[in-house]
Write an enzyme that holds these catalytic residues in place. Structure first.
Site, PDB file in Angstrom:
ATOM      1  N   LYS A 289       2.740  -3.617   5.559  1.00 46.99           N
ATOM      2  CA  LYS A 289       2.835  -3.497   4.096  1.00 46.99           C
ATOM      3  C   LYS A 289       4.282  -3.322   3.630  1.00 46.99           C
ATOM      4  O   LYS A 289       4.635  -3.743   2.531  1.00 46.99           O
ATOM      5  CB  LYS A 289       1.963  -2.332   3.610  1.00 46.99           C
ATOM      6  CG  LYS A 289       0.453  -2.601   3.725  1.00 46.99           C
ATOM      7  CD  LYS A 289       0.036  -3.857   2.994  1.00 46.99           C
ATOM      8  CE  LYS A 289      -1.445  -3.918   2.674  1.00 46.99           C
ATOM      9  NZ  LYS A 289      -1.824  -5.211   2.053  1.00 46.99           N
TER      10      LYS A 289
ATOM     11  N   TYR B 158      -0.551  -0.932   9.798  1.00 47.10           N
ATOM     12  CA  TYR B 158      -0.756  -1.292   8.394  1.00 47.10           C
ATOM     13  C   TYR B 158       0.496  -0.975   7.564  1.00 47.10           C
ATOM     14  O   TYR B 158       0.943  -1.766   6.732  1.00 47.10           O
ATOM     15  CB  TYR B 158      -1.972  -0.498   7.913  1.00 47.10           C
ATOM     16  CG  TYR B 158      -2.479  -0.782   6.534  1.00 47.10           C
ATOM     17  CD1 TYR B 158      -3.033  -2.019   6.209  1.00 47.10           C
ATOM     18  CD2 TYR B 158      -2.457   0.227   5.561  1.00 47.10           C
ATOM     19  CE1 TYR B 158      -3.542  -2.251   4.927  1.00 47.10           C
ATOM     20  CE2 TYR B 158      -2.967   0.003   4.297  1.00 47.10           C
ATOM     21  CZ  TYR B 158      -3.510  -1.238   3.984  1.00 47.10           C
ATOM     22  OH  TYR B 158      -4.010  -1.458   2.726  1.00 47.10           O
TER      23      TYR B 158
ATOM     24  N   SER C 115       0.842  -1.192   0.000  1.00 48.13           N
ATOM     25  CA  SER C 115       0.000   0.000   0.000  1.00 48.13           C
ATOM     26  C   SER C 115       0.878   1.242   0.000  1.00 48.13           C
ATOM     27  O   SER C 115       1.985   1.221   0.560  1.00 48.13           O
ATOM     28  CB  SER C 115      -0.872   0.007   1.263  1.00 48.13           C
ATOM     29  OG  SER C 115      -1.520   1.250   1.400  1.00 48.13           O
TER      30      SER C 115
END
Ligand SMILES: NC(=O)c1ccc[n+]([C@@H]2O[C@H](COP(=O)([O-])OP(=O)(O)OC[C@H]3O[C@@H](n4cnc5c(N)ncnc54)[C@H](O)[C@@H]3O)[C@@H](O)[C@H]2O)c1
Length: 309
Positions: free
Chosen positions: A171, A167, A154
């Site tokens: 990622k 996150y 991401s």
């Protein structure tokens, strides 16, 4: 003939969003598809055990269209379940050629408010999940000297986004995993690439709307920035047509595909007499400062050269 004719492909998180389109497009391109999805909410809450419904619905849609698909509702976080799925795939579908792994959740919070559960859960689904689906299939790929992974990263990791330390860490971990998989797999024709998608899905819908103008912008975005667009990139990456493509980082946003740079030193300073902490803080940082990266979000990051297709 589709570009995945005769291939067998796993698509995790295949019940919704980008994963669903990966499954449908892979099937349209001729693959037999294993549609995996836990069938839970987008946050992966502890109380949320999920359902077999979404994965089976997509598999049914593929079969209704004349394609071949089976469904599975195990979590990518369960290593033993992924081993069992590999064995089932080899037995029932006769092989495995590619793994597309968009399964994912979001548990956003500012870091000072992030709980251990928020941290662990996101790392578990994204990073551990990527490990599980790759580790349980890599030996098969090495033995037959062919196989390909399309993993999902991401911009929240590659560039950064406030409220997403868990996150972003997961990622960027996937970036490292894919890079080394590609290096180790080169001799065995095993490839790995990652995609940073942008698409209108239930995951992006979870970001709160501030005002009507933003709601309108989102509506327009939904029509232009769709999940089928990154899904086409994932399908292309696991096809034999991409046999020269490995260890790369791509972005997919609408009809634009981006190739990302990868971190390498951009400036080197050597002090023959030896650095002291003070000299580093003054001279070294002073000289490097002009090259420092701003702590900025993607919108303000340097824009790449545009090329028409
Ligand atoms: N949509 C975007 O703009 C965007 C942006 C950046 C990155 N991504 C990444 O792309 C991927 C797909 O995102 P999306 O927007 O399609 O999300 P989505 O929420 O629409 O779909 C994700 C799917 O994964 C499934 N899933 C969740 N946990 C699972 C588990 N443990 N095991 C198996 N399945 C599980 C969910 O049930 C869901 O069906 C994710 O990895 C996400 O982080 C998406």
């Amino acid at each position: 003939m589709g570009i995945l004719e005769g291939k067998v492909v796993w698509v995790t998180g295949g019940g919704n969003g980008i994963g669903k389109d990966c499954a449908l497009i892979a099937a349209k391109e001729g693959a037999a598809v294993v549609v995996n999805d836990l069938g839970g909410g987008f946050k992966g809450d502890a109380s949320d055990s999920g359902s077999a419904g979404p994965a089976e619905e997509v598999a049914r849609e593929i079969r209704a269209g004349g394609g071949k698909a089976i469904s599975n509702s195990d979590s990518v976080t369960d290593f033993k379940a992924m081993e069992a799925l590999r064995d089932q795939t080899l037995k029932e579908l006769g092989g495995l050629d590619g793994v597309i792994n968009p399964a994912g959740i979001l548990r956003d919070a500012m870091f000072h408010k992030m709980t251990e559960f928020d941290w662990d859960k996101v790392i578990e689904v994204h990073l551990r999940g990527s490990f599980n689906v790759c580790r349980t299939t890599i030996e098969h790929f090495r033995e037959k000297q062919s196989g390909s992974y399309a993993l999902f990263t991401s911009t929240s990791g590659l560039i950064g986004n406030i409220g997403q330390t868990n996150y972003a860490a997961a990622k960027l971990g996937i970036m490292g995993l894919s890079r080394v998989l590609a290096m180790e797999g080169a001799k065995f024709n095993v490839r790995s690439n990652i995609i940073a998608p942008v698409a209108w899905t239930r995951m992006t819908q979870s970001v709160p709307i501030r005002d009507e103008a933003q709601a309108k912008r989102r509506e327009q975005m939904a029509a232009l920035i769709r999940p089928d667009q990154p899904a086409k990139l994932a399908v292309a990456l696991i096809s034999d047509l991409a046999k020269e493509v490995s260890g790369q980082i791509f972005g997919a946003r609408g009809e634009t595909i981006e190739l990302y740079s990868q971190p390498r030193p951009i400036m080197t300073l050597t002090e023959e007499a030896g650095w002291t902490p003070e000299k580093i803080a003054t001279e070294c940082f002073g000289k490097m400062q002009e090259k420092f990266f701003p702590v900025s979000r993607s919108a303000t990051s340097p824009q790449p050269e545009q090329k028409a297709s």
